[in-house]
Design an enzyme around this catalytic site. Structure first.
Site, mmCIF file in Angstrom:
data_model
loop_
_atom_site.group_PDB
_atom_site.id
_atom_site.type_symbol
_atom_site.label_atom_id
_atom_site.label_comp_id
_atom_site.label_asym_id
_atom_site.label_seq_id
_atom_site.Cartn_x
_atom_site.Cartn_y
_atom_site.Cartn_z
ATOM 1 N N LYS A 1 0.835 -1.208 0.000
ATOM 2 C CA LYS A 1 0.000 0.000 0.000
ATOM 3 C C LYS A 1 0.870 1.258 0.000
ATOM 4 C CE LYS A 1 -3.486 2.771 0.177
ATOM 5 N NZ LYS A 1 -4.566 2.743 1.171
ATOM 6 N N LYS B 1 0.035 11.650 5.541
ATOM 7 C CA LYS B 1 0.373 10.583 6.491
ATOM 8 C C LYS B 1 0.961 9.375 5.768
ATOM 9 C CE LYS B 1 -2.610 7.651 7.390
ATOM 10 N NZ LYS B 1 -3.027 6.295 6.910
#
Length: 297
Positions: free
Chosen positions: A171, A239
């Protein structure tokens, strides 16, 4: 009927939980804001006021939360998933968190007799609504197979990518590629506009060639209208790029283009644009080019 506990009913989690209800699962939802839980109940799900209520009767528990500390608290905390889980529970974290957090959760889950997967997703809000997410699963092959009846409702590309933490590593790579694509698309739109070219026609032909991508097909139209309603907020991509940067440093990997995009995203968040969709990189790109433009309709 399989009971699925779903913790985190935001932009992504809400439609994912609703799709599980539509597929016939008994879904028990929990969220920090009650409105999201009520929306799930309206679609046929059940409400839980605490994590303990979610876990109590669940066969599968899914978390879709904003960041690593949120997942650690909900899963590992004294009132968390593992504290209330029955032996044999299948836990699937579909959030995007640090790979080391997923590995630590896997170890703690095994000690509690719980099967754990890290299975983050890609595709954004449209794919969450459509049930067409790409799901990258880390954990054992047996646990991924056990999770497939649930995962197949949520996505149409489900790949076991390796042991615990591997899903989050993949990811991170996904977020690196997506951020780079969005930034280059932003630069292309500014370039086309500066030359007076019909950007819509240009994007159509670019999409049919090697420059075509899912980012282009899903993001270009909104970017050309300067509409940045969040499907995935810049603050969350900031983030995620932090995860990429740290993981790359740990592995001794150089990501020069990724580092530049990470800084551009960080700049937007720092100036207060973190609530925009990540396609809002176009806004900063126009300003850097000295070509600020009014929003288009």
């Amino acid at each position: 009927m399989t009971t699925v506990g779903f913790i985190g009913l935001g932009i992504m989690g809400g439609p994912m939980a609703a799709n599980l209800v539509s597929a016939g699962f008994d879904v028990v939802g929990h969220n920090r804001s009650r409105a999201a839980v009520d929306a799930l109940v309206d679609k046929g799900g059940r409400a839980a006021g605490t994590v303990a209520e979610v876990v109590r009767d669940a066969d599968v528990v899914i978390t879709m939360l904003p960041d690593s500390p949120d997942v650690e608290d909900v899963v590992l905390g004294p009132g968390g998933v593992l504290a209330h889980a029955r032996a044999g529970l299948l836990f699937i974290d579909m959030s995007t968190v640090r790979p080391d957090v997923s590995r630590a959760i896997s170890v703690a889950a095994a000690e509690a007799g719980v099967r754990a997967l890290d299975a983050p997703v890609s595709g954004g809000e449209p794919a969450a609504i459509e049930g067409s997410l790409s799901i990258m699963a880390g954990g054992t092959a047996a646990d991924v197979d056990a999770a497939r009846p649930v995962l197949e409702v949520l996505g149409d590309t489900i790949v076991h990518v390796g042991p615990a933490g591997a899903g989050q590593t993949v990811k991170a790579a996904n977020q690196l590629v997506v951020a780079g694509n969005i930034q280059l698309l932003a630069e292309a739109i500014v370039f086309l506009d500066a030359h007076g070219v019909d950007a819509a026609a240009a994007i159509e032909v670019l999409g049919g060639g090697l420059a075509g991508s899912t980012v282009l097909s899903r993001k270009a139209a909104g970017m050309m209208r300067r509409q940045y309603t969040p499907g995935f907020r810049l603050a969350l991509h900031h983030k995620d790029l932090g995860i990429v940067t740290a993981a790359a440093r740990d592995a001794g990997v150089i990501t020069p283009l990724g580092a530049v995009v990470a800084q551009l995203v960080a700049a937007m968040v720092a100036r207060g644009d973190g609530g925009l969709d990540h396609s809002g990189l176009l806004k900063l790109t126009e300003e850097l080019a000295g070509l600020p433009r009014a929003p288009r309709t």
